[in-house]
Motif scaffolding. Structure first.
Motif, short mmCIF file in Angstrom:
data_model
loop_
_atom_site.label_atom_id
_atom_site.label_comp_id
_atom_site.label_asym_id
_atom_site.label_seq_id
_atom_site.Cartn_x
_atom_site.Cartn_y
_atom_site.Cartn_z
N ARG A 32 -2.59 15.69 -7.35
CA ARG A 32 -3.68 16.60 -7.71
C ARG A 32 -3.11 17.82 -8.41
O ARG A 32 -2.02 18.27 -8.12
N LYS A 33 -3.90 18.35 -9.28
CA LYS A 33 -3.48 19.50 -10.08
C LYS A 33 -3.39 20.73 -9.18
O LYS A 33 -4.34 21.08 -8.49
N GLU A 34 -2.24 21.38 -9.20
CA GLU A 34 -2.07 22.60 -8.42
C GLU A 34 -2.60 23.77 -9.21
O GLU A 34 -2.30 23.92 -10.39
N SER A 76 -17.95 18.33 -8.75
CA SER A 76 -18.48 17.74 -9.98
C SER A 76 -18.53 16.22 -9.85
O SER A 76 -17.83 15.62 -9.05
N LEU A 77 -19.36 15.62 -10.66
CA LEU A 77 -19.51 14.17 -10.67
C LEU A 77 -18.20 13.50 -11.08
O LEU A 77 -17.83 12.46 -10.55
N LYS A 78 -17.47 14.14 -11.97
CA LYS A 78 -16.19 13.58 -12.44
C LYS A 78 -15.19 13.47 -11.29
O LYS A 78 -14.51 12.46 -11.14
N LYS A 79 -15.11 14.51 -10.44
CA LYS A 79 -14.19 14.47 -9.31
C LYS A 79 -14.59 13.41 -8.30
O LYS A 79 -13.74 12.71 -7.74
N ILE A 80 -15.89 13.29 -8.07
CA ILE A 80 -16.37 12.30 -7.11
C ILE A 80 -16.06 10.89 -7.61
O ILE A 80 -15.57 10.05 -6.84
N LEU A 81 -16.31 10.62 -8.90
CA LEU A 81 -16.01 9.30 -9.45
C LEU A 81 -14.52 9.00 -9.41
O LEU A 81 -14.11 7.88 -9.12
N LYS A 82 -13.71 10.00 -9.69
CA LYS A 82 -12.25 9.81 -9.65
C LYS A 82 -11.81 9.42 -8.24
O LYS A 82 -11.02 8.48 -8.07
N ASN A 83 -12.32 10.10 -7.25
CA ASN A 83 -11.94 9.77 -5.87
C ASN A 83 -12.43 8.39 -5.47
O ASN A 83 -11.72 7.66 -4.76
N LEU A 84 -13.62 8.02 -5.93
CA LEU A 84 -14.11 6.67 -5.62
C LEU A 84 -13.25 5.59 -6.27
O LEU A 84 -12.98 4.55 -5.66
N VAL A 85 -12.80 5.82 -7.50
CA VAL A 85 -11.94 4.85 -8.18
C VAL A 85 -10.60 4.72 -7.45
O VAL A 85 -10.08 3.62 -7.26
N PHE A 96 -8.93 1.42 -5.68
CA PHE A 96 -7.57 0.88 -5.85
C PHE A 96 -6.97 0.51 -4.50
O PHE A 96 -6.39 -0.56 -4.32
N ILE A 97 -7.11 1.41 -3.54
CA ILE A 97 -6.54 1.15 -2.22
C ILE A 97 -7.24 -0.03 -1.55
O ILE A 97 -6.59 -0.91 -0.96
N ALA A 98 -8.58 -0.10 -1.68
CA ALA A 98 -9.32 -1.21 -1.08
C ALA A 98 -8.95 -2.54 -1.72
O ALA A 98 -8.79 -3.55 -1.02
N ILE A 99 -8.77 -2.54 -3.04
CA ILE A 99 -8.36 -3.78 -3.73
C ILE A 99 -6.98 -4.22 -3.25
O ILE A 99 -6.72 -5.41 -3.03
N GLY A 100 -6.10 -3.24 -3.06
CA GLY A 100 -4.77 -3.56 -2.55
C GLY A 100 -4.82 -4.20 -1.18
O GLY A 100 -4.12 -5.19 -0.90
N VAL A 101 -5.65 -3.65 -0.30
CA VAL A 101 -5.80 -4.21 1.05
C VAL A 101 -6.39 -5.61 0.97
O VAL A 101 -5.94 -6.53 1.68
N LEU A 102 -7.37 -5.81 0.11
CA LEU A 102 -7.97 -7.14 -0.04
C LEU A 102 -6.95 -8.16 -0.53
O LEU A 102 -6.90 -9.29 -0.03
N PHE A 103 -6.13 -7.79 -1.50
CA PHE A 103 -5.10 -8.70 -1.99
C PHE A 103 -4.14 -9.08 -0.87
O PHE A 103 -3.70 -10.23 -0.77
N THR A 123 1.29 -2.83 -4.54
CA THR A 123 1.30 -2.05 -5.78
C THR A 123 0.00 -1.26 -5.95
O THR A 123 0.04 -0.07 -6.29
N PHE A 124 -1.14 -1.89 -5.69
CA PHE A 124 -2.42 -1.18 -5.80
C PHE A 124 -2.51 -0.03 -4.79
O PHE A 124 -2.97 1.06 -5.11
N ILE A 125 -2.07 -0.28 -3.56
CA ILE A 125 -2.11 0.78 -2.54
C ILE A 125 -1.20 1.94 -2.94
O ILE A 125 -1.59 3.11 -2.85
N CYS A 126 0.01 1.63 -3.40
CA CYS A 126 0.93 2.69 -3.82
C CYS A 126 0.39 3.47 -5.02
O CYS A 126 0.50 4.70 -5.07
N LEU A 127 -0.20 2.77 -5.96
CA LEU A 127 -0.77 3.42 -7.14
C LEU A 127 -1.90 4.37 -6.75
O LEU A 127 -1.94 5.53 -7.18
N GLY A 128 -2.81 3.89 -5.90
CA GLY A 128 -3.93 4.72 -5.47
C GLY A 128 -3.49 5.95 -4.70
O GLY A 128 -3.94 7.07 -4.96
N THR A 129 -2.59 5.78 -3.73
CA THR A 129 -2.15 6.92 -2.94
C THR A 129 -1.30 7.89 -3.76
O THR A 129 -1.35 9.10 -3.54
#
Length: 145
Positions: free
Chosen positions: A65-67, A16-25, A29-36, A53-59
């Motif tokens: 994920r919902k089991e 679904s589009l929702k899952k794809i957007l969630k993964n992109l966000v 987060f991880i990319a922003i953390g690396v940039l910082f 903090t951004f990398i930890c939050l993203g990972t």
């Protein structure tokens, strides 16, 4: 036949589009953390803390994920008349085993024998009772054929 979820159907389901957007966000987060962490700035320690903090939050969110629960399964017993060959399908009862004499035939009043016991995976738990009746009818029709 009985409505079961095939492994092929699960693989063919579209994302679904929702899952794809969630993964992109989350990847953002991880990319922003690396940039910082690597761009730097007036206070390198603060940048490392914010980046980490951004990398930890993203990972962490990716890992949460919902089991999916165990699939709903229905165990059925198929009874077959020894004399006329009539078939009856009912829910599994404790103590059932193949070749056990159980019940009386509706057509000829002879004893019935358990021919098969098996379990099927149902699609939806909410419609279990309605689908169970339909599944029984379909199963009886396919066995008669």
């Amino acid at each position: 036949m009985i409505d079961e979820e095939d492994d092929e159907e699960v693989l063919k389901k579209k994302r679904s589009l929702k899952k794809i957007l969630k993964n992109l966000v989350l990847l953002a987060f991880i990319a922003i953390g690396v940039l910082f962490m690597y761009i730097g700035g007036p206070d390198p320690t603060l940048n490392l803390v914010i980046g980490f903090t951004f990398i930890c939050l993203g990972t962490s969110i990716i890992q949460m994920r919902k089991e999916k629960g165990d699939p709903v399964r229905q165990t059925l017993t198929i009874l077959k008349c020894k004399s006329c060959g009539a078939i009856k399908v009912r829910n599994y009862e404790s103590g059932d085993f193949v070749f056990k004499t159980s019940g009386v035939c509706d057509k000829c009043n002879e004893s019935m024998e358990i021919a098969q016991i098996y379990s099927v995976k149902l699609k939806k738990a909410k419609e279990k009772d309605k689908k169970l009746e339909k599944d029984r009818e379909k199963l009886q029709q396919t066995i008669k054929i």
